[in-house]
Design a protein around this motif. Structure first.
Motif, short mmCIF file in Angstrom:
data_model
loop_
_atom_site.label_atom_id
_atom_site.label_comp_id
_atom_site.label_asym_id
_atom_site.label_seq_id
_atom_site.Cartn_x
_atom_site.Cartn_y
_atom_site.Cartn_z
N MET A 1 0.82 -1.22 0.00
CA MET A 1 0.00 0.00 0.00
C MET A 1 0.85 1.27 0.00
N PHE B 1 5.78 1.02 8.26
CA PHE B 1 6.24 0.35 9.48
C PHE B 1 7.21 -0.79 9.15
N PRO C 1 8.84 -0.49 0.55
CA PRO C 1 7.80 -0.06 -0.40
C PRO C 1 8.37 0.19 -1.79
N CYS D 1 4.27 -4.99 9.10
CA CYS D 1 3.52 -4.51 7.92
C CYS D 1 2.11 -4.08 8.35
N VAL E 1 2.19 -8.29 3.58
CA VAL E 1 2.81 -8.47 2.25
C VAL E 1 3.93 -9.51 2.42
#
Ligand SMILES: Cc1cc2nc3c(=O)[nH]c(=O)nc-3n(C[C@H](O)[C@H](O)[C@H](O)COP(=O)(O)OP(=O)(O)OC[C@H]3O[C@@H](n4cnc5c(N)ncnc54)[C@H](O)[C@@H]3O)c2cc1C
Ligand code: SF4
Length: 488
Positions: A47, A53, A65, A105, A114
């Motif tokens: 996301m 985090f 990410p 996550c 994830v």
């Protein structure tokens, strides 16, 4: 970010395992990595949180990410550049890290995290396959000489970082092969050793010199830690020959269980048992290897090391394998609102447990029973925890059959004579005393002697060792040059 609606469309995919009967026949890795398309779909679930985090939960602060997004877009080459910017050896962590990033996550609050580790695994394996992982020798040499003592993940990460900024780095290792616990400890079925050999070749091309079979200082009388040294170098000699000595010798002193019968034959530390199998897998011929076949094996200690003993015993063909844990059985599921984003307290069942193991919780060992000097059983008692104190349950004593007992109750400290030879101060737990903060980070009380990895923080994880090696390299570079371009 990956796909805006990806986290709602796609489920978490777990990496596959070879079936148990097939994998028990050998010591090869049995994890089936995600395909490129599967990894891409997993990347789509990310996301791109405003506050990631995962990045904070990861000890090397992988920029998760960003590489998730790059994999989703099929830009694998930039994904490995991002991954390598924070982690020298993602092929190690992509295989054996417990993945605190996934516990942290955001999706793990009320969904499945994830599959970050499986994405990391896919990126680095592809990078090696494509030939993208190349030596990065320094353009300019500094003429400064650094000795790294110990070739585990901390020593390797530090050596690679220091060589890349132009220092002359020599790694001293008492064992006959490079890798620390990655080589002698962690079973081949969790991580094959060709991954270490490939990195050693890369590092040699970057100018790192490896001197295996060389013990620095001394281990003390009767030490049982792995040692295949053929020569010794003294602490003072090393200090005189190098501008900096970085101690990355690990925390090798196993915790013992001094109950009656401890001196019976057939009772061994896990670290006597596991490295022997690593050696045999490497093609060495051993006289009288410790073997579990046809034996009732009891593993004392419920952690990772114990689980590795379970997996190895089953591959030997043990008659039965039982693992003891002093603490009560944890809950199957964590209390997520209470624990997220931290490492949750819950029952962990490893692939080795799935291969066959009786797990006993809240059990203590009172005595080893033997006949003719050989262990034949373990006398146990059930325990309860009352107000943080362990209390024996009256009348719960029993004797379990055992022909081989493996002690896997953790490690108490580094080998202290090595620290003493350098005059390095210790903390309350016997680790090398050095802070990780600001000016003087990783420096010990002795000028030009630094310490990192398990030798400084106590027995931990590969990913923490890599973090400490990288950070210590920066501190050493600053000490030598006045400033450093290496990342913190
Ligand atoms: C059986 C087992 C399984 C584990 N499984 C996992 C896992 O699945 N995942 C995970 O993240 N972590 C795991 N760990 C923990 C992890 O392996 C360690 O935290 C990590 O290897 C520490 O790295 P290090 O470089 O600090 O030290 P080490 O890996 O211990 O390396 C230290 C090296 O220094 C050498 N050395 C020591 N003293 C001297 C000297 N005086 N002269 C020359 N050489 C010296 C030693 O021979 C050794 O090779 C496991 C540990 C064990 C024991
Ligand atoms: S916390 Fe999870 S969802 Fe958020 S950025 Fe990290 S991997 Fe992606």
């Amino acid at each position: 970010m990956g796909k805006v609606t990806g986290f709602m469309e796609y489920e978490r995919l777990e990496e596959g395992y070879e079936p148990v009967p097939a994998r028990l026949k050998n010591y090869k890795e049995f994890v089936i990595a995600l395909s490129s398309d599967q990894a891409k779909q997993q990347g789509a679930r990310c996301m791109d949180c405003g506050t990631p985090f995962c990045n904070n939960g990861c000890p090397v602060n992988n920029i998760i990410p960003d590489f998730n997004d790059l994999v989703y877009r099929g830009d694998w080459q930039n994904a490995i550049t991002v991954l390598h910017s924070t982690n020298n050896f993602p092929e190690f962590t992509g295989r054996i890290c417990p993945a605190p990033c996934e516990a942290a996550c955001t999706l793990n609050v009320n969904d499945d995290a994830v599959g970050i580790k499986s994405i990391e695994h896919a990126i680095i394996d592809r990078a090696w396959l494509e030939g993208w992982v190349k030596p990065q020798p320094a353009a300019v040499k500094t003429g400064k000489r650094v000795a790294v003592v110990g070739s585990g993940p901390a020593g390797l990460a530090a050596a690679q970082q220091l060589a890349r900024v132009g220092h002359e780095v020599t790694v001293f290792e008492k064992n006959d092969r490079v890798g620390g616990l990655l080589r002698y400890g962690i079973p081949d079925f969790k991580m094959e050793k060709s991954h270490i050999d490939r990195r050693v070749q890369q590092m040699e091309a970057e100018g790192v010199v490896f001197r295996t079979g060389v013990l620095v200082a001394s281990l003390g009388e009767g030490s049982k830690v792995t040692n295949w040294a053929k020569e010794t170098v003294g602490a003072e000699e090393l200090k005189a020959q190098f501008d900096v000595v970085l101690l990355c010798g690990g925390a090798e002193q196993s915790r013992d269980l001094p109950v009656p019968g401890r001196d019976l034959a057939g009772i061994h530390f896990a670290m006597e048992f596991l490295p022997q199998q690593n050696k045999v897998n490497a093609g060495d011929k051993l006289k009288g290897q410790l073997r579990a076949e046809g034996k009732h094996v009891i593993v004392i200690g419920g952690g990772d090391t114990g689980s590795d003993c379970v997996g190895t015993s089953n591959r030997h063909g043990a008659k039965s394998v039982t693992q003891f844990e002093l603490m009560p059985r944890p809950p199957e599921e964590e209390d997520r609102p209470l624990t997220w984003p931290y490492w949750p307290y819950k029952l962990r069942t490893s692939s080795s447990h799935e291969e066959g193991c009786e797990r006993e919780f809240a059990i203590a060992t009172k005595e080893f029973i033997g006949e003719k000097g050989k262990v034949t059983g373990v006398k146990t008692v059930r325990v309860e925890w009352q107000g943080g104190k362990m209390v024996e349950v009256p009348g719960s004593e029993q004797v379990l059959k055992a022909d081989l007992v493996l002690l896997a109750m953790g490690f108490v400290s580094p080998v202290s004579p090595v620290l003493e030879a350098f005059g390095v101060g210790k903390d309350a737990r016997g680790n090398a005393k050095a802070s990780t903060e600001a000016q003087g980070a990783y420096a010990t009380n002795i000028d030009k002697v630094f310490a990192a990895g398990d030798m400084r923080r106590g027995q931990s994880l590969v990913v923490w060792a890599i973090r400490e090696g990288r950070q210590a390299a920066r501190a050493v570079d600053e000490y030598l040059m006045g400033s450093s371009v290496l990342p913190r």
